[in-house]
Structures are given as structure tokens and as C-alpha cells.
Design a protein around this motif. Structure first.
Motif, PDB file in Angstrom:
ATOM      1  N   LEU A 253       0.855  -1.180   0.000  1.00 28.02           N
ATOM      2  CA  LEU A 253       0.000   0.000   0.000  1.00 28.02           C
ATOM      3  C   LEU A 253       0.895   1.235   0.000  1.00 28.02           C
ATOM      4  O   LEU A 253       1.819   1.343   0.805  1.00 28.02           O
ATOM      5  CB  LEU A 253      -0.899   0.025   1.237  1.00 28.02           C
ATOM      6  N   LEU A 254       0.635   2.166  -0.903  1.00 27.67           N
ATOM      7  CA  LEU A 254       1.384   3.418  -0.963  1.00 27.67           C
ATOM      8  C   LEU A 254       0.451   4.559  -0.586  1.00 27.67           C
ATOM      9  O   LEU A 254      -0.566   4.769  -1.229  1.00 27.67           O
ATOM     10  CB  LEU A 254       1.969   3.638  -2.360  1.00 27.67           C
ATOM     11  N   VAL A 255       0.829   5.255   0.477  1.00 25.48           N
ATOM     12  CA  VAL A 255       0.012   6.352   0.988  1.00 25.48           C
ATOM     13  C   VAL A 255       0.777   7.657   0.814  1.00 25.48           C
ATOM     14  O   VAL A 255       1.937   7.763   1.219  1.00 25.48           O
ATOM     15  CB  VAL A 255      -0.323   6.146   2.475  1.00 25.48           C
ATOM     16  N   THR A 256       0.165   8.643   0.191  1.00 25.18           N
ATOM     17  CA  THR A 256       0.784   9.947   0.016  1.00 25.18           C
ATOM     18  C   THR A 256      -0.023  10.991   0.777  1.00 25.18           C
ATOM     19  O   THR A 256      -1.165  11.269   0.441  1.00 25.18           O
ATOM     20  CB  THR A 256       0.868  10.338  -1.471  1.00 25.18           C
ATOM     21  N   ALA A 257       0.591  11.535   1.817  1.00 21.51           N
ATOM     22  CA  ALA A 257      -0.068  12.545   2.642  1.00 21.51           C
ATOM     23  C   ALA A 257       0.553  13.906   2.339  1.00 21.51           C
ATOM     24  O   ALA A 257       1.773  14.044   2.298  1.00 21.51           O
ATOM     25  CB  ALA A 257       0.095  12.202   4.124  1.00 21.51           C
ATOM     26  N   ARG A 258      -0.299  14.913   2.147  1.00 19.90           N
ATOM     27  CA  ARG A 258       0.185  16.237   1.750  1.00 19.90           C
ATOM     28  C   ARG A 258      -0.410  17.318   2.628  1.00 19.90           C
ATOM     29  O   ARG A 258      -1.513  17.188   3.140  1.00 19.90           O
ATOM     30  CB  ARG A 258      -0.163  16.525   0.281  1.00 19.90           C
ATOM     31  N   THR A 259       0.375  18.396   2.787  1.00 19.99           N
ATOM     32  CA  THR A 259      -0.120  19.564   3.509  1.00 19.99           C
ATOM     33  C   THR A 259       0.425  20.830   2.867  1.00 19.99           C
ATOM     34  O   THR A 259       1.540  20.838   2.336  1.00 19.99           O
ATOM     35  CB  THR A 259       0.292  19.534   4.992  1.00 19.99           C
ATOM     36  N   SER A 260      -0.366  21.887   2.922  1.00 18.21           N
ATOM     37  CA  SER A 260       0.086  23.187   2.426  1.00 18.21           C
ATOM     38  C   SER A 260       0.030  24.239   3.517  1.00 18.21           C
ATOM     39  O   SER A 260       0.294  25.415   3.257  1.00 18.21           O
ATOM     40  CB  SER A 260      -0.790  23.638   1.239  1.00 18.21           C
ATOM     41  N   GLY A 261      -0.289  23.809   4.766  1.00 13.39           N
ATOM     42  CA  GLY A 261      -0.430  24.840   5.787  1.00 13.39           C
ATOM     43  C   GLY A 261      -0.029  24.472   7.197  1.00 13.39           C
ATOM     44  O   GLY A 261      -0.246  25.262   8.115  1.00 13.39           O
ATOM     45  N   CYS A 262       0.555  23.290   7.432  1.00 17.02           N
ATOM     46  CA  CYS A 262       0.865  22.929   8.818  1.00 17.02           C
ATOM     47  C   CYS A 262       2.118  22.073   8.904  1.00 17.02           C
ATOM     48  O   CYS A 262       2.628  21.573   7.910  1.00 17.02           O
ATOM     49  CB  CYS A 262      -0.309  22.186   9.465  1.00 17.02           C
ATOM     50  N   ASP A 263       2.603  21.948  10.111  1.00 16.53           N
ATOM     51  CA  ASP A 263       3.596  20.937  10.456  1.00 16.53           C
ATOM     52  C   ASP A 263       2.786  19.850  11.134  1.00 16.53           C
ATOM     53  O   ASP A 263       2.443  19.958  12.311  1.00 16.53           O
ATOM     54  CB  ASP A 263       4.642  21.546  11.400  1.00 16.53           C
ATOM     55  N   CYS A 264       2.450  18.807  10.385  1.00 20.34           N
ATOM     56  CA  CYS A 264       1.475  17.811  10.831  1.00 20.34           C
ATOM     57  C   CYS A 264       2.168  16.530  11.300  1.00 20.34           C
ATOM     58  O   CYS A 264       3.095  16.041  10.644  1.00 20.34           O
ATOM     59  CB  CYS A 264       0.504  17.460   9.698  1.00 20.34           C
ATOM     60  N   ARG A 265       1.674  15.980  12.406  1.00 19.59           N
ATOM     61  CA  ARG A 265       2.119  14.687  12.902  1.00 19.59           C
ATOM     62  C   ARG A 265       0.925  13.738  12.814  1.00 19.59           C
ATOM     63  O   ARG A 265      -0.150  14.062  13.311  1.00 19.59           O
ATOM     64  CB  ARG A 265       2.643  14.811  14.333  1.00 19.59           C
ATOM     65  N   TRP A 266       1.153  12.556  12.233  1.00 20.99           N
ATOM     66  CA  TRP A 266       0.022  11.685  11.929  1.00 20.99           C
ATOM     67  C   TRP A 266       0.493  10.232  11.854  1.00 20.99           C
ATOM     68  O   TRP A 266       1.681   9.948  11.751  1.00 20.99           O
ATOM     69  CB  TRP A 266      -0.615  12.089  10.595  1.00 20.99           C
ATOM     70  N   TRP A 267      -0.472   9.314  11.937  1.00 18.10           N
ATOM     71  CA  TRP A 267      -0.187   7.899  11.724  1.00 18.10           C
ATOM     72  C   TRP A 267      -1.388   7.238  11.065  1.00 18.10           C
ATOM     73  O   TRP A 267      -2.432   7.859  10.878  1.00 18.10           O
ATOM     74  CB  TRP A 267       0.202   7.188  13.028  1.00 18.10           C
ATOM     75  N   LEU A 268      -1.231   5.959  10.706  1.00 15.17           N
ATOM     76  CA  LEU A 268      -2.280   5.199  10.037  1.00 15.17           C
ATOM     77  C   LEU A 268      -2.734   4.048  10.925  1.00 15.17           C
ATOM     78  O   LEU A 268      -1.971   3.547  11.757  1.00 15.17           O
ATOM     79  CB  LEU A 268      -1.768   4.637   8.708  1.00 15.17           C
ATOM     80  N   GLU A 269      -3.969   3.627  10.732  1.00  9.59           N
ATOM     81  CA  GLU A 269      -4.510   2.457  11.408  1.00  9.59           C
ATOM     82  C   GLU A 269      -5.089   1.519  10.360  1.00  9.59           C
ATOM     83  O   GLU A 269      -5.883   1.935   9.514  1.00  9.59           O
ATOM     84  CB  GLU A 269      -5.586   2.848  12.421  1.00  9.59           C
TER      85      GLU A 269
END
Length: 314
Positions: A253-269
Motif C-alpha cells: 500500500l502506498l500512501v501519500t499525505a500532503r499539507t500546504s499549511g501545517c507541520d502535521c504529525r500523523w499515523w495510520l490504522e
């Protein structure tokens, strides 16, 4: 370079990816301040406590560890009825041994699948940005793609604008394990990291656009949305969950996460089911959330191989 739209997730396929996929599964994200549903679960379910999210709001740069994946062998207290969850780990492979053939005991069975994760995947093998809190004269040349994790860790680099996460999943036996859903949790948002943005390429492209899951981290409730790919004009069907895996039939599985406005911390379940049992495994960056920061407004540099120096991107 990548478009500046909101965050995008990708599921690239290894070998078995081009197989006919099952019906579309539910891909929903939970809000950042809520946990999974507490509704009663069947008695066959067990629960392992999930690790507390890293919600540190600081925008300062921190090392991004080298790509690999953590070992998770979640066990659960007897008598609980919620979903099984694996906590963060720091080793290179997520794996749990299958339950023995002996008669059932009072302890819950192990998770029937194994997975590895690489968070330093570059788009089409060459395109990526990192945010580094150093001037160009102090930053070494771009590494080879396979050395990206080591290079990023040494520079305390943060993924710029987008993060590509590749997850390889397979069962531990010939018994099928169904991947039910892929969900996103945002652990925290802060102002974009400060520093300089460094491009790992001078522009690249190709005829292959892998199928993937796209995630917009700027949304209040980000969802992993399945997106089809294209191979030299031939469509590649989107990954559709539920999807079955086993020891003989892995999935990537290839997941591409993008942001244009934050310093984001995240994970997947990743929710799974097998032989009447269900559970959820947490997929993160070696025990800590993935980290992706916007680069809009930062000085942007590319590497000039003839001058052997970073130069402003015109």
C-alpha cells in the motif's frame, strides 16, 4: 516538483498489485480528539492499549529516522472486548508469530499478519523535498534514494509538503487475513517548520503513476482516498478494501499525505479480520508519528551537479 494542492496518499503495488481487487472498503479517519468506537465487540475480540499520540505542537525540526518498520507483538489483557491494537515499536519489522496448533489457552492469539513500513519513498523514485534548518553551504548533496532515511536523520530533516509511506503487508500463514479499512489519525498540527526546502531532484517523471491512497492532512477529518494509477496509458485500478492477504499473497500500500499549511504529525490504522477475529494495527514511523510540513514561503533549493552546490530554485 509536486503540486501544491492539499496532502495526497499513494498505494503502490508490488507484483500482486495488478490483480483484480475486491469491492471498495470503508476508508474513514477518526477526529484527532476521539478514539475508536467503544461499541460492544464480539467475545472473540481482544484489545491492546494504544500508545498516547505525540501531540507536541513545537514546529522545530527533529530527526526523521531511517526507513524501516517496527516490530509489533501486541498482547492483550484477558476479558476486554474492544479491538486489538498494536502500540509503537522501534525495531525494523512488524511481526507476530501465529498461534500454536495446541489447544486454546486463556491468553489471546497473536495478530495474524506482519508488515514493514518505509516513510522515505520518493515520488517516481526521484522527486521529494525535505525541510532542513541549515543554510545551503552546510547541507550535503542529495543522497541516493535508498540512503534517504540516513541522510534525513543526519540533517534533522522533515518531509516537505508531502510524505510517501510504503506499507508491505502479508499474512503469517496460508490462512487469509482481510484488510478491512485504512484510517488516518492526526496527532497534532503546528505552524510549518522553519528552514530551507531542498529538492532531491532536478525534475523527474515517468510513464508510471502508481495507484495510491491520497490524504489531505489539512482537512479536519482526513480520509485515505483510494486513487487509480496509470502505466504508459494503461489504467491501474485503485486499491479497494476489503482486500485479502496471506503468506503467499502479500500486498503493498502506498500512501501519500500532503499539507500546504501545517507541520502535521500523523499515523495510520489498518483494520483486519481473520477466522472470526478482528483487530487494528497502528502503522507509524518507528514508534512516533509521521511528520509532514508545508514549504510554501520557504527558500527553495535544487542541487547543481556541475557547480556541486545548492542553488536557489528559479
Amino acid at each position: 516538483m509536486f503540486p501544491e494542492a492539499g496532502i495526497v496518499v499513494t498505494a503502490a503495488v508490488a507484483g500482486a498489485f495488478l490483480a483484480t481487487l475486491g469491492s471498495l472498503g470503508s476508508l474513514a479517519a477518526l477526529p484527532t480528539d476521539r478514539g475508536p468506537s467503544a461499541e460492544a465487540a464480539p467475545r472473540s475480540r481482544t484489545t491492546a492499549p494504544a500508545a498516547a499520540p505525540d501531540s507536541s505542537p513545537t514546529p522545530s525540526l527533529s530527526p526523521s529516522p531511517a526507513a524501516s518498520s517496527a516490530t509489533a507483538s501486541p498482547t492483550t489483557p484477558e476479558g476486554k472486548k474492544e479491538r486489538e491494537k498494536s502500540g509503537p515499536s522501534s525495531s525494523a519489522t512488524h511481526r507476530t508469530d501465529p498461534a500454536p496448533d495446541a489447544a486454546p489457552s486463556s491468553s489471546p492469539a497473536a495478530v495474524p499478519l506482519a508488515w514493514t513500513v518505509d516513510s522515505h519513498v520518493w515520488a517516481q523514485g526521484c522527486g521529494h523535498d525535505y525541510v532542513v534548518g541549515k543554510p545551503p553551504a552546510q547541507v550535503p548533496p542529495p543522497p541516493a534514494p535508498q540512503d534517504a532515511g540516513v541522510w534525513a536523520a543526519a540533517q534533522s530533516a522533515v518531509h516537505g509538503e508531502e510524505t510517501h509511506v510504503r506499507i508491505s503487508v502479508q499474512g503469517l500463514s496460508a490462512t487469509a487475513v482481510v484488510l478491512e479499512a485504512l484510517r488516518v489519525r492526526v496527532a497534532g498540527r503546528a505552524e510549518p517548520a522553519r528552514g530551507h526546502a531542498y529538492a532531491m531532484d532536478q525534475g523527474c517523471g515517468g510513464a508510471l503513476t502508481p495507484r495510491h491512497f491520497a490524504v489531505d492532512l489539512d482537512k479536519d477529518r482526513p480520509i485515505a482516498r483510494s486513487v487509480p494509477g496509470n502505466d504508459a496509458g494503461t489504467p491501474i485500478p485503485a486499491v479497494r478494501l476489503p482486500y485479502r492477504v496471506s503468506a503467499e499473497d502479500p500486498e503493498v500500500l502506498l500512501v501519500t499525505a500532503r499539507t500546504s499549511g501545517c507541520d502535521c504529525r500523523w499515523w495510520l490504522e489498518l483494520d483486519w479480520s481473520s477466522q472470526g477475529r478482528t483487530g487494528t494495527v497502528r502503522v507509524d514511523d518507528h514508534g512516533r508519528p509521521f511528520r509532514t510540513s508545508a514549504i510554501e514561503g520557504l527558500p527553495h533549493h535544487t542541487y547543481d551537479t556541475s557547480a556541486r552546490a545548492w542553488v536557489p530554485d528559479s
